[in-house]
Design a protein around this motif. Structure first.
Motif, PDB file in Angstrom:
ATOM      1  N   SER B  23     -37.334 -22.176  30.534  1.00  0.00           N
ATOM      2  CA  SER B  23     -36.179 -22.657  31.184  1.00  0.00           C
ATOM      3  C   SER B  23     -35.211 -21.431  30.614  1.00  0.00           C
ATOM      4  O   SER B  23     -35.554 -20.695  29.438  1.00  0.00           O
ATOM      5  CB  SER B  23     -35.515 -23.707  30.698  1.00  0.00           C
ATOM      6  OG  SER B  23     -35.385 -23.786  29.054  1.00  0.00           O
ATOM      7  N   LYS B  24     -34.091 -21.239  30.948  1.00  0.00           N
ATOM      8  CA  LYS B  24     -33.188 -20.048  30.771  1.00  0.00           C
ATOM      9  C   LYS B  24     -32.861 -19.810  29.246  1.00  0.00           C
ATOM     10  O   LYS B  24     -32.720 -18.978  28.763  1.00  0.00           O
ATOM     11  CB  LYS B  24     -31.969 -19.988  31.769  1.00  0.00           C
ATOM     12  CG  LYS B  24     -32.176 -19.728  33.092  1.00  0.00           C
ATOM     13  CD  LYS B  24     -31.879 -18.500  33.669  1.00  0.00           C
ATOM     14  CE  LYS B  24     -32.030 -17.793  35.051  1.00  0.00           C
ATOM     15  NZ  LYS B  24     -33.492 -17.750  35.444  1.00  0.00           N
ATOM     16  N   ALA B  25     -32.561 -21.315  28.892  1.00  0.00           N
ATOM     17  CA  ALA B  25     -31.918 -21.427  27.430  1.00  0.00           C
ATOM     18  C   ALA B  25     -32.957 -20.972  26.564  1.00  0.00           C
ATOM     19  O   ALA B  25     -32.843 -20.509  25.413  1.00  0.00           O
ATOM     20  CB  ALA B  25     -31.833 -22.953  27.152  1.00  0.00           C
ATOM     21  N   ASN B  26     -34.486 -20.956  26.851  1.00  0.00           N
ATOM     22  CA  ASN B  26     -35.570 -20.707  25.939  1.00  0.00           C
ATOM     23  C   ASN B  26     -35.847 -19.232  25.969  1.00  0.00           C
ATOM     24  O   ASN B  26     -36.398 -18.542  25.159  1.00  0.00           O
ATOM     25  CB  ASN B  26     -36.642 -21.424  26.181  1.00  0.00           C
ATOM     26  CG  ASN B  26     -37.555 -21.192  25.013  1.00  0.00           C
ATOM     27  OD1 ASN B  26     -37.320 -21.173  23.840  1.00  0.00           O
ATOM     28  ND2 ASN B  26     -38.835 -21.620  25.415  1.00  0.00           N
ATOM     29  N   LEU B  27     -35.161 -18.233  26.940  1.00  0.00           N
ATOM     30  CA  LEU B  27     -35.698 -17.126  27.048  1.00  0.00           C
ATOM     31  C   LEU B  27     -35.051 -16.270  26.033  1.00  0.00           C
ATOM     32  O   LEU B  27     -34.150 -16.087  25.584  1.00  0.00           O
ATOM     33  CB  LEU B  27     -34.997 -16.489  28.434  1.00  0.00           C
ATOM     34  CG  LEU B  27     -35.681 -17.084  29.931  1.00  0.00           C
ATOM     35  CD1 LEU B  27     -34.955 -16.377  31.059  1.00  0.00           C
ATOM     36  CD2 LEU B  27     -37.215 -16.950  29.861  1.00  0.00           C
ATOM     37  N   PHE B  89     -41.303 -13.516  23.671  1.00  0.00           N
ATOM     38  CA  PHE B  89     -40.622 -13.678  24.913  1.00  0.00           C
ATOM     39  C   PHE B  89     -39.661 -14.753  25.013  1.00  0.00           C
ATOM     40  O   PHE B  89     -38.647 -14.922  25.594  1.00  0.00           O
ATOM     41  CB  PHE B  89     -41.687 -13.806  26.186  1.00  0.00           C
ATOM     42  CG  PHE B  89     -42.676 -12.675  26.533  1.00  0.00           C
ATOM     43  CD1 PHE B  89     -42.452 -11.474  25.803  1.00  0.00           C
ATOM     44  CD2 PHE B  89     -43.619 -12.837  27.257  1.00  0.00           C
ATOM     45  CE1 PHE B  89     -43.133 -10.407  25.885  1.00  0.00           C
ATOM     46  CE2 PHE B  89     -44.329 -11.744  27.656  1.00  0.00           C
ATOM     47  CZ  PHE B  89     -44.293 -10.473  27.002  1.00  0.00           C
ATOM     48  N   TYR B  90     -40.156 -16.040  24.045  1.00  0.00           N
ATOM     49  CA  TYR B  90     -39.324 -17.238  24.410  1.00  0.00           C
ATOM     50  C   TYR B  90     -38.831 -17.598  22.914  1.00  0.00           C
ATOM     51  O   TYR B  90     -39.717 -17.303  21.779  1.00  0.00           O
ATOM     52  CB  TYR B  90     -40.152 -18.121  24.663  1.00  0.00           C
ATOM     53  CG  TYR B  90     -40.632 -18.032  26.238  1.00  0.00           C
ATOM     54  CD1 TYR B  90     -39.643 -18.245  27.065  1.00  0.00           C
ATOM     55  CD2 TYR B  90     -41.660 -17.272  26.742  1.00  0.00           C
ATOM     56  CE1 TYR B  90     -40.018 -17.748  28.507  1.00  0.00           C
ATOM     57  CE2 TYR B  90     -41.962 -17.135  28.013  1.00  0.00           C
ATOM     58  CZ  TYR B  90     -41.147 -17.445  28.920  1.00  0.00           C
ATOM     59  OH  TYR B  90     -41.458 -17.059  30.123  1.00  0.00           O
ATOM     60  N   LYS B  91     -37.623 -18.004  22.769  1.00  0.00           N
ATOM     61  CA  LYS B  91     -37.161 -18.313  21.354  1.00  0.00           C
ATOM     62  C   LYS B  91     -37.888 -19.393  20.683  1.00  0.00           C
ATOM     63  O   LYS B  91     -38.374 -19.092  19.589  1.00  0.00           O
ATOM     64  CB  LYS B  91     -35.700 -18.863  21.339  1.00  0.00           C
ATOM     65  CG  LYS B  91     -34.665 -17.843  22.004  1.00  0.00           C
ATOM     66  CD  LYS B  91     -33.322 -18.739  22.320  1.00  0.00           C
ATOM     67  CE  LYS B  91     -32.479 -17.448  23.197  1.00  0.00           C
ATOM     68  NZ  LYS B  91     -31.405 -18.237  23.745  1.00  0.00           N
ATOM     69  N   ASN B  92     -38.398 -20.438  21.409  1.00  0.00           N
ATOM     70  CA  ASN B  92     -39.234 -21.702  20.564  1.00  0.00           C
ATOM     71  C   ASN B  92     -40.437 -21.561  20.937  1.00  0.00           C
ATOM     72  O   ASN B  92     -41.075 -22.544  20.772  1.00  0.00           O
ATOM     73  CB  ASN B  92     -38.620 -22.869  21.013  1.00  0.00           C
ATOM     74  CG  ASN B  92     -37.016 -23.053  20.609  1.00  0.00           C
ATOM     75  OD1 ASN B  92     -36.756 -22.644  19.545  1.00  0.00           O
ATOM     76  ND2 ASN B  92     -36.312 -23.670  21.532  1.00  0.00           N
ATOM     77  N   GLY B  93     -40.857 -20.335  21.606  1.00  0.00           N
ATOM     78  CA  GLY B  93     -42.299 -20.125  21.915  1.00  0.00           C
ATOM     79  C   GLY B  93     -42.362 -20.885  23.399  1.00  0.00           C
ATOM     80  O   GLY B  93     -41.539 -21.661  23.903  1.00  0.00           O
ATOM     81  N   PHE B  94     -43.448 -20.333  24.092  1.00  0.00           N
ATOM     82  CA  PHE B  94     -43.567 -20.868  25.572  1.00  0.00           C
ATOM     83  C   PHE B  94     -44.157 -22.364  25.815  1.00  0.00           C
ATOM     84  O   PHE B  94     -43.790 -23.242  26.257  1.00  0.00           O
ATOM     85  CB  PHE B  94     -44.270 -19.691  26.412  1.00  0.00           C
ATOM     86  CG  PHE B  94     -44.436 -20.107  27.764  1.00  0.00           C
ATOM     87  CD1 PHE B  94     -43.401 -20.186  28.659  1.00  0.00           C
ATOM     88  CD2 PHE B  94     -45.691 -20.220  28.485  1.00  0.00           C
ATOM     89  CE1 PHE B  94     -43.545 -20.456  30.165  1.00  0.00           C
ATOM     90  CE2 PHE B  94     -46.022 -20.409  29.665  1.00  0.00           C
ATOM     91  CZ  PHE B  94     -44.871 -20.460  30.650  1.00  0.00           C
ATOM     92  N   ASN B  95     -45.196 -22.400  25.016  1.00  0.00           N
ATOM     93  CA  ASN B  95     -46.176 -23.655  25.101  1.00  0.00           C
ATOM     94  C   ASN B  95     -47.231 -23.704  23.935  1.00  0.00           C
ATOM     95  O   ASN B  95     -47.994 -23.169  23.811  1.00  0.00           O
ATOM     96  CB  ASN B  95     -46.959 -23.308  26.280  1.00  0.00           C
ATOM     97  CG  ASN B  95     -48.145 -24.151  26.353  1.00  0.00           C
ATOM     98  OD1 ASN B  95     -48.036 -25.446  26.451  1.00  0.00           O
ATOM     99  ND2 ASN B  95     -49.204 -23.890  26.823  1.00  0.00           N
TER     100      ASN B  95
END
Lengths: 280, 341
Positions: B23-27, B89-95
């Motif tokens: 999601s945008k918030a995690n980018l 790439f992602y604040k909290n990681g992607f997966n």
């Protein structure tokens, strides 16, 4: 860079644009062994009165390998710069993680290593050769399969010279396949030019070794993986390009899937293929 | 569970699922946006029209939707969560393993949660691997060798640093090494999709199983060759299988190559959920027959036995799942699951 030819048809830009497209059609995606125009990678060509050419291109994903992207961009530059009226070639790759590096590097005529600095550890000759060999194998497999289907004897095929292959009757259905094969055969040729290569054996493996007529079925069976892989990748690339830029973006008329050898007894060749080093 | 027309139940272990947050918030940056967009292009390119998701759902579908798609609408009996951290790439990681573990906490009998390591993390990474083993009892890891980490754009399993991690996996009983082969491995002048490092690792670590996700695509040809040479190399069908809908003739050729070169005991089904959903993948796979021209000429069959192995029995063997016991354990839930046509 060639200087502008004063007699060139400056008032007929559409002719020049067509000439550029024609040159671009000869540039291949090294991985897919297909033309960059046929794949829908080239978006536009512009030519100005002074002979400067602008070419836009794009790839199926933001992440497509930088080395292949660079090779395609540089091959396009070289192919188009060969036109006598061209004064300058600008290539613009769009929407790619390394678009900046590639566009600047190609524009300045810099090598891959110079364009990427520490992220590369050499030029692209090695990777180019790897994929030239794969293209050679794929084209050879298609040609040999076709020749076998047309009744040519394996024992005769494996001893045929380049000149004999090139001189096969013009009505032979494999004519186009012969041309395509000879184009890539240079990757294993010993002779420096066509005259020197004429007497070489037409069909050799990727290391240049002669083929064995009895093992030809197994040999082709192993080569077929290369074609299956390339066609699968091609379908994926075309689909991703269409998903990214709209359905009209990528010409979907791909090559039909490789057909399996209908001649030859696969059962006898299975073990030979599995136990021998069938990979070239 | 998928029930055939003749009433036979097929036990299905989905070897490759994700619970991601794109999601945008995690980018963190444009790369994160491009990553989820690229996944969505795979989804839109290869899914049947009636299974296309809106982008908002695709970005972050959450655990309830996932459970429903896998086990209620879909035919999966169990699923293996394969993490993809992408912390650049992602604040909290992607997966992440941690997020995937939320699924297992809710449905302990449904999920196998794998961990991940990155040899560029050095000693701290080895400690994290110990921790994953202790906390979650992981039996497998998913390696994303193309992951960006600062200036580094990836690593190879043949790197000396990676060897230490594989040794530690052996000690901890983490036997299943799932490897995603992807682009952008440095140095850039080499073939970014080269699968040779798998060959190297599989030879050095005979005690571990190497499951090459996506069957090494786009180097299927090279992958088949190394998998033929090594007894401990497997192919995961994620990305390959969806072609069964839009390009069945290509799928026929690829699966026949895989059956010919690596055999039915070494191929594992994976949906790559949320990119694709088990419902249509399984229905189409169960209905799929190799064209006679292909099976005649290659001599391979995609028999019901082969399908059962690919859909579940091979993964059960690798992960030590007792299928009959597991069926009983899931029995109550299974009644609610969809039954195949």
């Amino acid at each position: 860079m060639t200087t502008a030819n004063a007699t060139a048809a400056v008032d007929r830009p559409s002719t020049r644009i067509a000439e550029v497209w024609d040159r671009l059609a000869s540039v291949t995606d090294p991985e897919l062994d297909e033309s960059v125009t046929g794949l829908g990678f080239v978006t536009h060509v512009e030519v100005d009165a002074a002979g400067a050419v602008q070419i836009g291109f794009r790839l199926p994903t933001y992440w497509c390998a930088a080395n292949f992207a660079f090779l395609m961009a540089d091959d396009m530059r070289v192919a188009v710069a060969g036109l006598p009226w061209v004064t300058n070639v600008a290539i613009e790759l769009a929407d790619h993680m390394y678009a900046g590096e590639i566009n600047r590097g190609v524009a300045a005529g810099r090598s891959f290593q110079d364009s990427f600095g520490a992220q590369a550890s050499g030029e692209l000759d090695g990777i180019r050769r790897t994929f030239m060999v794969k293209a050679f194998q794929r084209r050879q497999e298609a040609l040999l399969t076709s020749l076998l289907e047309h009744g040519h004897e394996p024992a005769r095929l494996v001893r045929m010279s380049v000149a004999e292959l090139a001189g096969l009757p013009g009505d032979c259905a494999s004519r186009r396949l012969v041309e395509r094969y000879l184009e890539r055969r240079t990757v294993v040729a010993s002779g420096a030019n066509a005259a020197a290569q004429a007497n070489e054996t037409a069909f050799v493996d990727a290391r240049g070794a002669l083929l064995d007529a009895d093992g030809l079925g197994a040999y082709l069976r192993a080569l077929r993986r290369v074609g299956v892989n390339a066609q699968f990748n091609s379908a994926l690339c075309r689909g991703l390009l269409a998903a990214r830029y709209g359905d009209a973006a990528a010409p979907q008329a791909g090559i039909e899937p490789v057909h399996f050898v209908s001649a030859g007894d696969w059962k006898e060749t299975v073990e030979a293929t599995r136990s021998g080093n069938a990979s070239a | 569970m998928y029930r055939t027309k003749s009433g036979e139940d097929i036990f299905i272990i989905d070897g490759h699922v994700h619970l991601w947050d794109g999601s945008k918030a995690n980018l963190k940056n444009v790369h994160g946006q491009q990553f989820i967009d690229c996944f969505y292009a795979y989804h839109s390119n290869l899914s049947p029209k009636e299974y296309l998701w809106p982008k908002e759902k695709f970005d972050n579908y959450g655990p309830e939707v996932m459970y429903d798609d896998l086990f209620v609408k879909g035919y999966d009996d169990m699923a293996i969560c394969q993490p993809t951290y992408l912390t650049d790439f992602y604040k909290n990681g992607f997966n992440t393993t941690e997020r995937n573990y939320e699924m297992k906490k809710r449905h302990p009998d449904r999920f196998i949660v794998n961990g991940a390591f990155d040899p560029r993390d050095g000693e701290a990474g080895l400690d994290y691997l110990d921790e994953l083993s202790e906390t979650y009892g992981i039996k497998g890891v998913k390696l994303y060798t193309a992951e960006w980490r600062g200036d580094s754009k990836g690593y190879k399993l043949s790197d000396p640093g990676a060897q230490k991690y594989l040794e530690r996996c052996g000690k901890l009983g983490i036997k299943n090494i799932h490897v995603h082969k992807g682009p952008t491995i440095l140095p850039l002048n080499l073939d970014a999709f080269d699968v040779a490092d798998i060959d190297d690792a599989a030879t050095n670590f005979q005690n571990l199983n190497f499951i090459v996700e996506h069957c090494g695509l786009p180097r299927l040809d090279d992958f088949c060759w190394i998998a033929t040479q090594e007894t401990n190399v497997y192919g995961g069908l994620a990305v390959v299988l969806p072609f069964i809908h839009s390009r069945p003739e290509y799928f026929a050729h690829v699966i026949s190559e895989l059956l010919f070169w690596i055999g039915e005991d070494k191929i594992l089904y994976g949906s790559d959920y949320g990119i694709w959903s088990p419902k249509w993948l399984i229905e189409k796979f169960m209905a799929f027959e190799l064209p006679e021209s292909v099976s005649k000429e290659t001599g391979v069959q995609l028999s019901l036995t082969a399908k059962k192995k690919i859909l579940g029995l091979n993964a059960a063997r690798l992960y030590g799942i007792d299928v009959e016991a597991q069926k009983k354990l899931l029995g109550g839930v299974r009644k609610a699951a969809a039954v195949g046509a």
